[in-house]
Design an enzyme around this catalytic site. Sequence first.
Site, PDB file in Angstrom:
ATOM      1  N   ARG A 145       0.827  -1.208   0.000  1.00  0.00           N
ATOM      2  CA  ARG A 145       0.000   0.000   0.000  1.00  0.00           C
ATOM      3  C   ARG A 145       0.863   1.261   0.000  1.00  0.00           C
ATOM      4  O   ARG A 145       0.355   2.372   0.165  1.00  0.00           O
ATOM      5  CB  ARG A 145      -0.933  -0.016   1.227  1.00  0.00           C
ATOM      6  N   LYS A 146       2.152   1.116  -0.211  1.00  0.00           N
ATOM      7  CA  LYS A 146       3.036   2.286  -0.291  1.00  0.00           C
ATOM      8  C   LYS A 146       2.935   2.913  -1.679  1.00  0.00           C
ATOM      9  O   LYS A 146       3.894   2.957  -2.450  1.00  0.00           O
ATOM     10  CB  LYS A 146       4.481   1.880   0.017  1.00  0.00           C
ATOM     11  N   THR A 147       1.736   3.376  -1.979  1.00  0.00           N
ATOM     12  CA  THR A 147       1.447   3.950  -3.288  1.00  0.00           C
ATOM     13  C   THR A 147       1.372   5.471  -3.198  1.00  0.00           C
ATOM     14  O   THR A 147       1.339   6.043  -2.115  1.00  0.00           O
ATOM     15  CB  THR A 147       0.116   3.404  -3.827  1.00  0.00           C
TER      16      THR A 147
END
Length: 309
Positions: A145-147
């Site tokens: 989820r490191k977007t």
Amino acid sequence: MSKHQYEHLLPHSWTTQVTAWLAEDTPSFDWGGFVVGDGERTAHLNAKASGILAGVPFFNEVFKQLECTVQWHYEEGQYIDVKKQGGEKAKVVVATVKGSVRKLLLGERVALNTLARCSGIATASAAFLDKARKTGYKGIVAGTRKTTPGFRLVEKYGMLVGGVDMHRNDLSSMVMLKDNHIWATGSITNAIEKARSVCGFSQKIDVEVQSEEEAREAILAGADVIMLDNMNGDKLIECARKLKQDLHVSSTSAGKDAKTFLIESSGGIDLDNVGGGGHVDNAIDIISTSSIHQSTKHVDFSLKIDPSS
């Protein structure tokens, strides 16, 4: 175009993001558009670097909103080998775009940026997955989820086209309890019990642990996924195998405390070490990495007006 038709997964509201991108890029006067006018022209989308084509729906929507048409010469998910087709400085015509020259140039940078980023993530995802498979790994490779805020949909879409799992899309997609959650509630067991009391049976609970002892506590408390964070080498593999042997319901040696759970390895895994470094073993069900979408090289594209059109 894609045989998988991933476009059908996109939410109903996704086209409004494209509208917002266009509004952001031209918040006031279009000076260049005044210069070129409204004549009908043809432009060629050129791939200037090799990679997997991804992001076709976003590119299409940019030009649809600008009343232009796009004809693709390659399918989404297809690897475009630019060097093979013409050497280091070759260009491959990937699509043809037709419409008002003013509107072609109005959408140019938004469309190219989106396509380049999405294709870069798809290419990196496929390369990571391929290297993991070559080691004999049969489990799941997932992004994280490191977007980029506001651009998550494109980045997650690129992972799909590249063949990897997207992991959770957002905070609501799965319960993930990390070190801060555990510290704030006093223990792993407390955190899991409190989460389960509200999320019910329909949500999986993924718990980050730092040791075999913490992993056992999480499993016995009812966690669905155990994330062995920043473990590697023999320690990681031994821990994963021991947990499966002692506690997994499918294990012949598991006792009365047997549970169904998945083991996830995360932290510091990239293309350079996935083929070694003790990150890969089939006792590990999931390898999650941010390396396929953070600091990933883009696939270079250009859009050029055909002077003869």
